[in-house]
Design a protein around this motif. Structure first.
Motif, short mmCIF file in Angstrom:
data_model
loop_
_atom_site.label_atom_id
_atom_site.label_comp_id
_atom_site.label_asym_id
_atom_site.label_seq_id
_atom_site.Cartn_x
_atom_site.Cartn_y
_atom_site.Cartn_z
N ASN A 144 0.81 -1.23 0.00
CA ASN A 144 0.00 0.00 0.00
C ASN A 144 0.84 1.27 0.00
O ASN A 144 0.32 2.34 0.34
CB ASN A 144 -0.99 0.01 1.17
N LYS A 145 2.09 1.18 -0.34
CA LYS A 145 2.96 2.36 -0.46
C LYS A 145 3.20 2.64 -1.93
O LYS A 145 3.53 1.75 -2.70
CB LYS A 145 4.32 2.16 0.24
N ARG A 146 3.02 3.90 -2.33
CA ARG A 146 3.31 4.33 -3.70
C ARG A 146 4.69 4.97 -3.71
O ARG A 146 4.95 5.90 -2.95
CB ARG A 146 2.26 5.31 -4.21
N ILE A 147 5.55 4.44 -4.56
CA ILE A 147 6.95 4.85 -4.59
C ILE A 147 7.32 5.28 -6.01
O ILE A 147 7.15 4.50 -6.96
CB ILE A 147 7.87 3.69 -4.15
N ALA A 152 16.68 -2.22 -10.63
CA ALA A 152 16.82 -3.22 -9.56
C ALA A 152 16.04 -2.80 -8.32
O ALA A 152 15.38 -3.63 -7.67
CB ALA A 152 18.29 -3.43 -9.23
N THR A 153 16.08 -1.52 -7.99
CA THR A 153 15.35 -1.00 -6.84
C THR A 153 13.85 -1.15 -7.06
O THR A 153 13.11 -1.54 -6.15
CB THR A 153 15.72 0.47 -6.58
N ALA A 154 13.39 -0.85 -8.26
CA ALA A 154 11.97 -0.98 -8.59
C ALA A 154 11.51 -2.43 -8.47
O ALA A 154 10.44 -2.71 -7.90
CB ALA A 154 11.71 -0.46 -10.00
N ARG A 155 12.31 -3.35 -8.98
CA ARG A 155 11.95 -4.77 -8.89
C ARG A 155 11.85 -5.21 -7.42
O ARG A 155 10.92 -5.92 -7.04
CB ARG A 155 12.98 -5.62 -9.63
N LEU A 156 12.81 -4.80 -6.62
CA LEU A 156 12.81 -5.18 -5.21
C LEU A 156 11.63 -4.56 -4.46
O LEU A 156 10.95 -5.23 -3.67
CB LEU A 156 14.13 -4.78 -4.55
N ALA A 157 11.36 -3.29 -4.71
CA ALA A 157 10.22 -2.63 -4.05
C ALA A 157 8.92 -3.33 -4.42
O ALA A 157 8.04 -3.51 -3.56
CB ALA A 157 10.17 -1.16 -4.45
N GLU A 187 8.61 -6.49 -5.20
CA GLU A 187 8.60 -7.75 -4.46
C GLU A 187 8.10 -7.56 -3.03
O GLU A 187 7.48 -8.45 -2.47
CB GLU A 187 10.00 -8.36 -4.41
N TYR A 188 8.39 -6.41 -2.45
CA TYR A 188 7.98 -6.12 -1.08
C TYR A 188 6.61 -5.44 -1.01
O TYR A 188 6.25 -4.89 0.02
CB TYR A 188 9.04 -5.30 -0.37
N GLY A 189 5.87 -5.49 -2.11
CA GLY A 189 4.48 -5.06 -2.08
C GLY A 189 4.20 -3.63 -2.49
O GLY A 189 3.04 -3.21 -2.45
N ALA A 190 5.19 -2.87 -2.88
CA ALA A 190 4.97 -1.47 -3.23
C ALA A 190 4.29 -1.33 -4.59
O ALA A 190 4.44 -2.18 -5.47
CB ALA A 190 6.29 -0.71 -3.26
N GLU A 191 3.56 -0.25 -4.72
CA GLU A 191 3.07 0.18 -6.03
C GLU A 191 4.12 1.16 -6.55
O GLU A 191 4.25 2.26 -6.02
CB GLU A 191 1.71 0.87 -5.88
N LEU A 200 9.72 8.96 -2.38
CA LEU A 200 10.45 9.39 -3.57
C LEU A 200 11.87 8.86 -3.45
O LEU A 200 12.54 9.11 -2.45
CB LEU A 200 10.49 10.92 -3.67
N VAL A 201 12.31 8.13 -4.46
CA VAL A 201 13.70 7.66 -4.52
C VAL A 201 14.36 8.42 -5.66
O VAL A 201 14.06 8.21 -6.82
CB VAL A 201 13.79 6.14 -4.76
#
Length: 144
Positions: A9-12, A24-29, A31-35, A84-85
């Protein structure tokens, strides 16, 4: 999907996420449930393919162009933004003393002012997340 869904339920928004560390960061996020909202400088085939593969939305804009950034960010605000990353950046393939003035203008334009433009545009949405988070990625190139 990873077992720990602490980003559910986090939008990143991850800038510079069409390849490399950002991808790679997007793929991992994810995997951990982020939108995740991907970002690229242009609407490249690589960006569209990744967005389709991971079922993510994307924006594209030149981070050095404040108006382009503001326009791209307008759509994000409708659904909110939690994180925001700031990953978009370039590095020059010259040593510090070999870099030209044009090299430094490009580096500062993207790595500093680009970060400022994206962050300024994201802050109103991050404030609504209460508390929103900003993560800045840097490079080991900053070490002599």
């Amino acid at each position: 999907m990873a077992q720990n869904n602490f980003l559910e339920n986090k939008r990143i928004l991850i800038t510079g996420s069409s390849r490399g560390i950002g991808e790679a960061t997007a793929r991992l996020a994810r995997e951990y449930g982020a939108e995740v909202i991907l970002h690229g400088k242009s609407e490249s085939d690589q960006l569209k393919k990744l967005a389709s593969e991971l079922e993510m939305e994307y924006i594209f804009c030149d981070v050095t162009d404040r108006e382009s950034v503001n326009e791209a960010m307008r759509g994000i605000g409708e659904k909110g933004l939690d994180v925001l990353v700031n990953n978009a950046g370039i590095n020059i393939s010259r040593t510090f003393d070999e870099a030209t003035e044009l090299d430094w203008e490009r580096v500062y334009g993207i790595n500093v002012f680009g970060l400022v433009n994206i962050t300024r545009a994201a802050i109103p949405y991050l404030r609504e997340a209460n508390p929103g988070k900003i993560i800045n990625i840097s490079s080991a190139k900053g070490i002599l």
